[in-house]
Design an enzyme around this catalytic site. Structure first.
Site, PDB file in Angstrom:
ATOM      1  CD  GLN A 256       7.743  57.405  16.396  1.00 19.00           C
ATOM      2  OE1 GLN A 256       7.740  58.614  16.566  1.00 19.00           O
ATOM      3  NE2 GLN A 256       8.024  56.856  15.225  1.00 19.00           N
TER       4      GLN A 256
ATOM      5  NE  ARG B  82       6.674  54.598  12.724  1.00 21.92           N
ATOM      6  CZ  ARG B  82       7.345  55.703  12.445  1.00 21.92           C
ATOM      7  NH1 ARG B  82       6.893  56.873  12.853  1.00 21.92           N
ATOM      8  NH2 ARG B  82       8.474  55.664  11.776  1.00 21.92           N
TER       9      ARG B  82
ATOM     10  NE  ARG C 189       9.392  62.327  19.394  1.00 22.37           N
ATOM     11  CZ  ARG C 189       9.305  61.033  19.688  1.00 22.37           C
ATOM     12  NH1 ARG C 189       9.016  60.642  20.923  1.00 22.37           N
ATOM     13  NH2 ARG C 189       9.496  60.135  18.757  1.00 22.37           N
TER      14      ARG C 189
ATOM     15  CG  HIS D 250      11.913  59.103   7.852  1.00 21.71           C
ATOM     16  ND1 HIS D 250      10.988  58.526   8.684  1.00 21.71           N
ATOM     17  CD2 HIS D 250      12.462  60.126   8.537  1.00 21.71           C
ATOM     18  CE1 HIS D 250      10.980  59.181   9.835  1.00 21.71           C
ATOM     19  NE2 HIS D 250      11.879  60.157   9.771  1.00 21.71           N
TER      20      HIS D 250
ATOM     21  CD  GLN E 106       8.600  61.692  24.613  1.00 15.83           C
ATOM     22  OE1 GLN E 106       8.674  61.709  23.394  1.00 15.83           O
ATOM     23  NE2 GLN E 106       8.761  60.593  25.335  1.00 15.83           N
TER      24      GLN E 106
ATOM     25  CD  GLU F  39      11.784  57.326  15.777  1.00 17.89           C
ATOM     26  OE1 GLU F  39      12.122  58.255  16.560  1.00 17.89           O
ATOM     27  OE2 GLU F  39      11.259  57.527  14.677  1.00 17.89           O
TER      28      GLU F  39
ATOM     29  CB  THR G  79      10.642  65.599  15.526  1.00 17.47           C
ATOM     30  OG1 THR G  79       9.497  64.764  15.666  1.00 17.47           O
ATOM     31  CG2 THR G  79      11.465  65.516  16.809  1.00 17.47           C
TER      32      THR G  79
END
Length: 890
Positions: free
Chosen positions: A300, A302, A106, A849, A172, A287, A125
């Protein structure tokens, strides 16, 4: 560690440190990227930087030029061998996860997952990568993805220079996901905090974030652990890992009836998101995945970049609060400069003190004063919960800003703001003494019985007010600051109660005439009486400008200059004294009288017309294009005046049929309306005259500080407040160097924040203290019009424009302002958003997105609209309401 590991990795590290479940792995730092790609990057960074400097984002040709350079960088990076020591480090870290372990590779850019920009999906990713060779190839592809067309365009739109970014790579362990998706810990559509929004689908989360499916949608009250909304999507496809590496998209049949999540899992996810929010201190866009064993993982986190900050006033106590945007009520969508805000805090404090309210810190503003995103809000909770306030507030805003009035009336239905005060005693206790001190009853009586004397007295008062504003020549900078604060802290507001009773009387007389003429149903007739009003400062200014333009038509040299030169060039010529004499003299006379005015004139930080006459020169040039004599403003005003006077005579004649006394009363009332109603513009006109004087004094102080080296530019003064400006004037030589560094850093930081806020498109008129925007809620609950297409709200706002149906973004043409209609949008589509007026998608959820980026660019968006590309046609005008989730074709 952001410069070393990028936003994604840094935030994952924070989640691990907070004890939250994150799949284990490792991070290849930005040092590896720089070491491997250095020779390639150095050759093109200057070229990209020059392109961004020369062309503004979204200008014709810029996207293609940026894309061409970015394409060369990508190809070069993919061809570079990874240095042996970096290969060895990756091999060792990957082996620690277990040989042939499936991993996600990623991108983690230094400009990513930031408070002001998510960069959602802008870098690549790679999922279910197996084996060291595949991992190294994916790493190289991630590095190259820093230079995708979409990422380069996104950075250019945000003004981030190419040399400022670098890329780390997160590797990961893959989660064997039974379900996955995204979760916002606050509702990104309504703004409501403590309301988690979850989109989920079977298999890997890529199907949700890319917009490939209409996901299951949950809204959860995370504070009280309740499911508020559950909407199952069709989930026609699922992205799943392949045994040897890579992924496939599998068709799903009959999955619409089955939920990807149980209610219990949705509640668990919301609780997990709340933990992440508390750790980071702000609402998060996350996520997640649930493995086949039922374990929850965060992959994730943010900040949510599109939430409007919640105002907070000093009067805010326990319970819910209502905030109204005063900036919008003044027609101001742009942010205010720091000194502009500081000035209005002092003015607001003077108003509160005049009404008998305690203001412990005038520089901080009165208790109801609040700020958010550099706009002014007022805490209206107390009047909203008062029966008198509910009668007065909407009526005031019906005149000032009708949509704000509409939203306030919606708030009245909210049980959290039920009426608690039913008598007007509190209001009377504050208003009556203030009105007596300002001699308001005397002004009203004079206006009723001696109207011409009232006008003469008002004229004397305004002339004296203007004379008292000026400061004697030779004053020092500290005296100038004192004078500016005195004006703002008391002198300016005195003009309002001196003027306002007369226009208020004018409108009261209009109401009385309506009652005498028969009450309801006379609105249209009475509106005619308000046409062509005398004593309107704004109308008089416009007519003076028209007369100036008329004079320019008769002067060949002046007319030629206005018709051939750009307004900015004309302004520079005026400053240099090189305009044609007739134009120069006429403009100078106009600015002598009206030069204190400006666009966004309540902000002392913005130039007045006397500072920069570009706007006025542009208007003059436009007036020259008006060739129909009947459309001339002067002619139209005279016609309106005559029609209004004729309407007064007609209404008086009508009233005479019901008695001579009634006719006399109607005539007297309407003539006072005509005499006084035009004065409604005068209070603001005079206030702005005072603000211009404040700006002049502050500009002098700024010039002194710049000459002393304490500010880089005189205009920097407007990015300080009064206390900071006063400190800058003082300070001994021992503190000078540290003071300079602090001041320069403060101004740079505030200029950057101001520039960022200039790009904000959506400003809530009313906000509740939990972040809710009542206007958006009302739009979402409104009935769908006949013929409208319905989908999911994705980005609030409304736009009407031609549609452009695009099935493939490669080589697509989108005219500025057109509404993009697409089957779905992955990040490759997002460069088109720069010039789009709105977005409609057949697929995707509010957290895909496309929706995230649409919210960041501030364009209205609706997603999940069935068959939109077939039902809408290119060129067809449509209205997209991103709050209601509707698309209405014309």
């Amino acid at each position: 560690m952001l410069p070393l590991v990028g936003g994604k990795a840094a935030n994952l590290g924070e989640l691990i440190a907070a004890g939250l479940p994150v799949p284990d792995g490792f991070c290849l730092t930005t040092q590896a990227y720089r070491e491997t790609t250095g020779t390639v990057r150095d050759g093109v960074l200057a070229e990209l930087g020059n392109l961004q400097a020369v062309r503004q984002p979204g200008t014709p040709g810029q996207a293609a030029e940026l894309a061409a350079v970015a394409g060369r960088v990508r190809e070069a990076i993919r061809a570079i061998p990874v240095p042996p020591r970096i290969v060895a480090a990756v091999e060792q870290a990957y082996a620690a996860l277990g040989k042939a372990t499936p991993v996600a590779v990623r991108s983690s850019a230094t400009a990513e997952d930031l408070p002001f920009a998510s960069f959602a999906g802008q870098q690549d990713t790679y999922l279910n990568v197996v084996g060291i060779e595949a991992v190294l190839e994916a790493v190289r592809n991630c590095w190259a993805s820093l230079w995708t067309d979409r990422a380069v365009a996104y950075r250019a739109a945000l003004g981030i220079a190419p040399h400022e970014v670098a890329l780390a790579v997160v590797i990961q362990r893959m989660v064997d996901a039974a379900a996955a998706g995204v979760m916002f810990t606050a509702n990104p559509l309504t703004g409501r905090r403590r309301e988690a929004v979850i989109d989920a689908a079977p298999g890997l989360g890529e199907a949700v974030v890319s917009g490939a499916v209409n996901p299951d949608h949950f809204v959860v009250d995370s504070q009280n652990g309740r499911i508020l909304e559950r909407k199952l999507g069709d989930k026609r496809v699922m992205v799943r890992p392949l045994p040897g590496g890579g992924t496939e998209t599998q068709d799903l049949a009959g999955s619409a009836e089955a939920s990807s999540l149980t209610d219990g899992q949705a509640l668990e996810l919301a609780a997990l998101g709340l933990q992440a929010e508390r750790h980071f201190g702000s609402p998060q866009d996350t996520e997640w995945a649930i493995d086949t064993g039922g374990a929850l993982w965060l992959t994730q986190s943010r900040p949510i970049t599109t939430l409007y900050p919640i105002p907070e006033s000093r009067s805010a106590g326990t319970g819910s609060r209502v905030y109204l945007c005063f900036s919008l009520a003044q027609g101001l969508t742009r942010p205010l400069t720091p000194m502009g805000l500081a000035s209005l805090r002092l003015v607001a404090s003077s108003v509160a003190k005049a009404a008998g309210f305690a203001v412990p810190d005038p520089r901080g503003g009165p208790p109801p004063f609040a700020e958010a995103a550099q706009r002014i809000y007022f805490d209206l909770t107390t009047p909203v919960r008062s029966s008198v306030g509910r009668r007065i507030l909407p009526r005031v805003f019906d005149v000032m800003e009708a949509r704000s009035a509409m939203v306030l009336r919606q708030v009245f239905d909210d049980p959290r703001f039920s009426v608690t005060r039913r008598t007007p005693l509190g209001l009377v206790r504050h208003i009556l003494p203030a009105a007596v001190r300002a001699r308001v009853p005397e002004s009203v009586l004079r206006g009723l019985f001696r109207p011409k004397a009232a006008l003469r007295r008002l004229d004397r008062f305004t002339r004296q007010f203007a004379e008292d504003l000026e400061l004697e020549a030779g004053a020092g900078p500290a005296e100038r600051l004192d004078h500016a604060e005195r004006l703002l802290g008391g002198r300016l507001f005195a003009i309002v109660p001196a003027i306002l009773p007369l226009p208020a009387l004018g409108f009261a007389m209009l109401w009385l005439a309506g009652k005498l003429l028969g009450g309801p149903g006379r609105g249209e007739d009475l509106q005619k009486v308000l046409r062509g009003l005398p004593h309107n400062a704004t109308t008089e200014m416009d007519l003076d400008l028209w007369r100036l333009a008329s004079a320019m038509k008769d002067d060949r040299e002046s007319r030629a200059a206005l018709e051939t030169l750009e307004p900015s060039v004309l302004a520079a010529e005026f400053d240099a004294g090189r305009l044609p004499p007739v134009l120069h003299a006429g403009l100078a006379r106009f600015l002598e009288r009206y030069g204190h005015r400006a666009v966004a004139e309540i902000d002392v930080g913005l130039p007045r017309w006397s500072d920069d006459p570009t706007h006025i020169l542009g208007v003059l040039a436009n007036y020259l294009r008006l060739t129909d004599p009947a459309m001339a403003p002067e002619v139209q005003f005279s016609r309106a005046n005559a029609e209004a006077e004729a309407e007064v005579e007609r209404l008086v004649a009508e009233a005479s049929s019901r008695g001579r006394a009634r006719a006399l009363l109607v005539g007297a009332a309407l003539r006072r309306t005509r005499l006084f109603a035009g004065l409604r513009e005068l209070p603001k006109y005079q206030l702005v005259l005072g603000l211009a004087e404040v700006r002049k004094q502050l500009a002098h102080v700024g010039a002194v500080l710049a000459a002393d080296g304490k500010l880089e530019s005189p205009d920097d003064i407007f990015f300080l407040d009064f206390e900071e400006a006063r400190q800058a004037l003082g300070g001994g030589s021992a503190k000078r160097e540290s003071q300079l560094r602090r001041l320069h850093g403060l101004v740079l930081e505030r200029r950057a924040a101001y520039a960022s806020e200039l790009g904000r498109r959506h400003i809530p008129r009313v906000l509740l203290s939990d972040g809710t925007e009542p206007e958006v809620l009302h739009a979402a609950g409104a009935a769908v019009a006949d013929g409208a297409l319905s989908g999911s709200p994705a980005s609030a706002g409304s736009v009407t424009a031609p549609a452009r149906v695009i099935l493939d973004p490669v080589g697509a043409h989108l005219e500025p302002g057109e509404i993009l209609v697409a089957p779905s949008t992955d990040p490759g589509w997002t460069p088109l958003f720069l010039t789009a007026g709105g977005l409609v998608m057949e697929m995707g959820g509010p957290n895909s997105h496309g929706a995230v980026v649409a919210r960041e660019y501030g364009i209205p968006a609706v997603v999940g609209v069935p068959d939109a590309t077939a039902r809408l046609a290119t060129g067809q005008r449509i209205t997209v309401d991103g709050g209601a989730g509707t698309v209405v074709p014309e």
